[in-house]
Design a protein around this motif. Sequence first.
Motif, PDB file in Angstrom:
ATOM      1  N   ALA A   1       0.883  -1.230  -0.099  1.00 36.40           N
ATOM      2  CA  ALA A   1       0.125   0.112  -0.026  1.00 36.40           C
ATOM      3  C   ALA A   1       0.801   1.174   0.113  1.00 36.40           C
ATOM      4  CB  ALA A   1      -0.791  -0.096   1.249  1.00 36.40           C
ATOM      5  N   LEU A   2       0.349   2.160  -0.576  1.00 37.01           N
ATOM      6  CA  LEU A   2       0.678   3.653  -0.610  1.00 37.01           C
ATOM      7  C   LEU A   2       0.126   4.213   0.279  1.00 37.01           C
ATOM      8  CD1 LEU A   2       2.063   4.230  -4.199  1.00 37.01           C
ATOM      9  CD2 LEU A   2       3.410   3.941  -2.301  1.00 37.01           C
ATOM     10  N   LEU A   3       0.511   4.925   1.361  1.00 34.98           N
ATOM     11  CA  LEU A   3      -0.337   5.419   2.408  1.00 34.98           C
ATOM     12  C   LEU A   3      -0.084   7.086   2.553  1.00 34.98           C
ATOM     13  CD1 LEU A   3       0.120   3.268   5.361  1.00 34.98           C
ATOM     14  CD2 LEU A   3      -1.676   3.064   3.414  1.00 34.98           C
ATOM     15  N   TYR A   4      -0.989   7.797   2.477  1.00 36.91           N
ATOM     16  CA  TYR A   4      -0.720   9.314   2.695  1.00 36.91           C
ATOM     17  C   TYR A   4      -1.158   9.904   3.998  1.00 36.91           C
ATOM     18  CZ  TYR A   4      -0.354   8.785  -2.554  1.00 36.91           C
ATOM     19  OH  TYR A   4       0.080   8.229  -3.744  1.00 36.91           O
ATOM     20  N   THR A   5      -0.310   9.965   4.970  1.00 40.21           N
ATOM     21  CA  THR A   5      -0.647  10.438   6.322  1.00 40.21           C
ATOM     22  C   THR A   5      -0.401  11.852   6.599  1.00 40.21           C
ATOM     23  OG1 THR A   5       1.454   9.599   6.982  1.00 40.21           O
ATOM     24  CG2 THR A   5      -0.267   7.691   6.828  1.00 40.21           C
ATOM     25  N   GLY A   6      -0.838  12.153   7.681  1.00 34.51           N
ATOM     26  CA  GLY A   6      -0.620  13.480   8.323  1.00 34.51           C
ATOM     27  C   GLY A   6      -1.054  13.568   9.605  1.00 34.51           C
ATOM     28  N   LYS A   7      -1.029  14.927  10.196  1.00 35.06           N
ATOM     29  CA  LYS A   7      -1.471  15.129  11.558  1.00 35.06           C
ATOM     30  C   LYS A   7      -2.927  15.414  11.509  1.00 35.06           C
ATOM     31  CE  LYS A   7       2.296  14.413  13.987  1.00 35.06           C
ATOM     32  NZ  LYS A   7       2.635  13.079  15.051  1.00 35.06           N
ATOM     33  N   SER A   8      -4.017  15.371  12.542  1.00 36.26           N
ATOM     34  CA  SER A   8      -5.182  15.826  12.598  1.00 36.26           C
ATOM     35  C   SER A   8      -5.015  16.985  13.530  1.00 36.26           C
ATOM     36  CB  SER A   8      -6.000  14.823  13.282  1.00 36.26           C
ATOM     37  OG  SER A   8      -5.702  14.687  14.820  1.00 36.26           O
ATOM     38  N   SER A   9      -5.907  17.821  13.779  1.00 35.28           N
ATOM     39  CA  SER A   9      -5.919  19.080  14.580  1.00 35.28           C
ATOM     40  C   SER A   9      -5.495  18.813  16.043  1.00 35.28           C
ATOM     41  CB  SER A   9      -7.428  20.017  14.743  1.00 35.28           C
ATOM     42  OG  SER A   9      -8.250  18.758  15.336  1.00 35.28           O
ATOM     43  N   THR A  10      -5.467  17.565  16.441  1.00 34.64           N
ATOM     44  CA  THR A  10      -5.217  17.323  17.860  1.00 34.64           C
ATOM     45  C   THR A  10      -3.809  16.856  17.980  1.00 34.64           C
ATOM     46  OG1 THR A  10      -6.206  15.016  17.770  1.00 34.64           O
ATOM     47  CG2 THR A  10      -7.453  16.881  18.669  1.00 34.64           C
ATOM     48  N   GLY A  11      -3.221  16.516  16.596  1.00 32.48           N
ATOM     49  CA  GLY A  11      -1.637  16.067  16.506  1.00 32.48           C
ATOM     50  C   GLY A  11      -1.590  14.536  16.493  1.00 32.48           C
ATOM     51  N   ALA A  12      -3.011  13.935  16.349  1.00 34.82           N
ATOM     52  CA  ALA A  12      -3.020  12.449  16.010  1.00 34.82           C
ATOM     53  C   ALA A  12      -2.657  12.169  14.604  1.00 34.82           C
ATOM     54  CB  ALA A  12      -4.346  11.979  16.225  1.00 34.82           C
ATOM     55  N   ASP A  13      -1.647  10.734  14.499  1.00 35.18           N
ATOM     56  CA  ASP A  13      -1.431  10.549  13.202  1.00 35.18           C
ATOM     57  C   ASP A  13      -2.477   9.941  12.507  1.00 35.18           C
ATOM     58  OD1 ASP A  13       1.137  11.405  13.239  1.00 35.18           O
ATOM     59  OD2 ASP A  13       1.812   9.524  14.225  1.00 35.18           O
ATOM     60  N   LYS A  14      -2.963  10.260  11.119  1.00 37.98           N
ATOM     61  CA  LYS A  14      -3.959   9.880  10.296  1.00 37.98           C
ATOM     62  C   LYS A  14      -3.522   9.485   9.022  1.00 37.98           C
ATOM     63  CE  LYS A  14      -7.449  10.900  13.530  1.00 37.98           C
ATOM     64  NZ  LYS A  14      -8.388  10.016  14.022  1.00 37.98           N
ATOM     65  N   THR A  15      -4.202   8.605   8.440  1.00 37.99           N
ATOM     66  CA  THR A  15      -3.954   8.240   7.050  1.00 37.99           C
ATOM     67  C   THR A  15      -5.155   8.493   6.205  1.00 37.99           C
ATOM     68  OG1 THR A  15      -2.825   6.015   7.499  1.00 37.99           O
ATOM     69  CG2 THR A  15      -3.667   6.251   5.418  1.00 37.99           C
ATOM     70  N   TYR A  16      -4.951   9.760   5.534  1.00 36.86           N
ATOM     71  CA  TYR A  16      -6.117  10.447   4.872  1.00 36.86           C
ATOM     72  C   TYR A  16      -6.205   9.667   3.646  1.00 36.86           C
ATOM     73  CZ  TYR A  16      -5.698  14.037   8.431  1.00 36.86           C
ATOM     74  OH  TYR A  16      -5.702  14.764   9.414  1.00 36.86           O
ATOM     75  N   SER A  17      -5.728   8.963   2.982  1.00 34.58           N
ATOM     76  CA  SER A  17      -5.929   8.164   1.808  1.00 34.58           C
ATOM     77  C   SER A  17      -4.903   7.095   1.517  1.00 34.58           C
ATOM     78  CB  SER A  17      -6.021   9.128   0.412  1.00 34.58           C
ATOM     79  OG  SER A  17      -4.600   9.844   0.376  1.00 34.58           O
ATOM     80  N   SER A  18      -5.382   6.253   0.809  1.00 31.87           N
ATOM     81  CA  SER A  18      -4.219   5.179   0.421  1.00 31.87           C
ATOM     82  C   SER A  18      -4.509   4.430  -0.738  1.00 31.87           C
ATOM     83  CB  SER A  18      -4.131   4.087   1.585  1.00 31.87           C
ATOM     84  OG  SER A  18      -5.521   3.472   1.630  1.00 31.87           O
ATOM     85  N   MET A  19      -3.648   3.571  -1.314  1.00 31.97           N
ATOM     86  CA  MET A  19      -3.926   2.948  -2.601  1.00 31.97           C
ATOM     87  C   MET A  19      -3.320   1.622  -2.377  1.00 31.97           C
ATOM     88  SD  MET A  19      -2.577   3.697  -6.575  1.00 31.97           S
ATOM     89  CE  MET A  19      -1.243   3.421  -6.120  1.00 31.97           C
ATOM     90  N   ASN A  20      -3.967   0.456  -2.267  1.00 31.31           N
ATOM     91  CA  ASN A  20      -3.834  -0.895  -2.060  1.00 31.31           C
ATOM     92  C   ASN A  20      -3.620  -1.810  -3.423  1.00 31.31           C
ATOM     93  OD1 ASN A  20      -4.003   0.033   0.379  1.00 31.31           O
ATOM     94  ND2 ASN A  20      -5.685  -1.026   1.041  1.00 31.31           N
ATOM     95  N   GLY A  21      -2.754  -2.809  -3.718  1.00 32.57           N
ATOM     96  CA  GLY A  21      -2.664  -3.473  -4.591  1.00 32.57           C
ATOM     97  C   GLY A  21      -2.959  -4.947  -4.094  1.00 32.57           C
ATOM     98  N   PHE A  22      -3.715  -5.598  -4.603  1.00 35.04           N
ATOM     99  CA  PHE A  22      -4.250  -7.031  -4.056  1.00 35.04           C
ATOM    100  C   PHE A  22      -4.093  -8.210  -5.248  1.00 35.04           C
ATOM    101  CE2 PHE A  22      -7.991  -5.144  -6.107  1.00 35.04           C
ATOM    102  CZ  PHE A  22      -8.859  -6.280  -6.402  1.00 35.04           C
ATOM    103  N   ILE A  23      -4.108  -9.232  -4.748  1.00 32.21           N
ATOM    104  CA  ILE A  23      -4.253 -10.553  -5.426  1.00 32.21           C
ATOM    105  C   ILE A  23      -5.760 -10.649  -5.408  1.00 32.21           C
ATOM    106  CG2 ILE A  23      -3.951 -12.878  -5.904  1.00 32.21           C
ATOM    107  CD1 ILE A  23      -1.344 -12.493  -3.778  1.00 32.21           C
ATOM    108  N   SER A  24      -6.303 -10.959  -6.844  1.00 27.91           N
ATOM    109  CA  SER A  24      -7.745 -11.394  -7.008  1.00 27.91           C
ATOM    110  C   SER A  24      -7.779 -12.885  -7.379  1.00 27.91           C
ATOM    111  CB  SER A  24      -8.382 -10.784  -8.171  1.00 27.91           C
ATOM    112  OG  SER A  24      -7.823 -10.490  -9.145  1.00 27.91           O
ATOM    113  N   ASN A  25      -6.812 -13.574  -7.923  1.00 30.92           N
ATOM    114  CA  ASN A  25      -6.682 -14.854  -8.165  1.00 30.92           C
ATOM    115  C   ASN A  25      -4.991 -15.390  -8.064  1.00 30.92           C
ATOM    116  OD1 ASN A  25      -6.723 -17.595  -9.299  1.00 30.92           O
ATOM    117  ND2 ASN A  25      -8.185 -17.315 -10.847  1.00 30.92           N
ATOM    118  N   VAL A  26      -4.847 -16.216  -7.269  1.00 35.19           N
ATOM    119  CA  VAL A  26      -3.344 -16.556  -7.052  1.00 35.19           C
ATOM    120  C   VAL A  26      -3.094 -17.713  -7.717  1.00 35.19           C
ATOM    121  CG1 VAL A  26      -3.844 -18.268  -5.107  1.00 35.19           C
ATOM    122  CG2 VAL A  26      -1.820 -16.723  -4.827  1.00 35.19           C
ATOM    123  N   ALA A  27      -3.832 -18.369  -8.481  1.00 30.82           N
ATOM    124  CA  ALA A  27      -3.584 -19.581  -9.207  1.00 30.82           C
ATOM    125  C   ALA A  27      -2.534 -19.259 -10.282  1.00 30.82           C
ATOM    126  CB  ALA A  27      -4.699 -20.189  -9.846  1.00 30.82           C
TER     127      ALA A  27
END
Length: 199
Positions: A49-75
């Motif tokens: 995954a590619l994660l796009y992260t940053g702080k919230s207004s309280t300083g908490a770490d948040k992943t605001y968006s992401s892109m995941n690659g996945f297997i749909s057929n492993v055969a």
Amino acid sequence: MALTKVDGEGVGTLDSLNITESNNGATEGPSFELHRNSASPADNDVLGALLYTGKSSTGADKTYSSMNGFISNVANANASGGLIFNTRNSDTLAEKLRITSAGLVGIGVSSPLYKLHSQTSDGSDFAGYFYNNAGSGNGTSLVARGGANNSTPNFQVQDYNANADFTVTGTGLVGIGLSSGIDGKLHVAGNTVVGDSST
């Protein structure tokens, strides 16, 4: 190949990380690989995954968006995969768009059935909206083009139960309340009202 940090040349003059390939071959270019080296891969495994992260207004770490690659057929003979795009809304990170191994694109639906499949369960929202806001000229908002001399629908509006409300065939016939058996340029099933008269 070189990996370098460049100050102030990224998005919005932020720092960027550059991968540079100096090979002159037409098929040679820099690549970035996320390799899941699993001894027991399975369908629907997330490969990375590619994660796009940053702080919230309280300083908490948040992943605001992401892109995941996945297997749909492993055969091995039918190995297939896809991509999932996630965004955070009201503090919940969730899938918004998916591209399947067959190249089908789903917006709001995880198992798209068509090249572009948009779906919503929000009663006050649109599943799709096309708008050409040009102030002049003859701009087009939507073109639906089908096969040559195709007698099946090129364009159709359906009700909630998938019954045809309005159909335009590839031969230019228009049916209201019909999906097939359209016998003229305009074929209406049921009563019609023209002006103040009912026929």
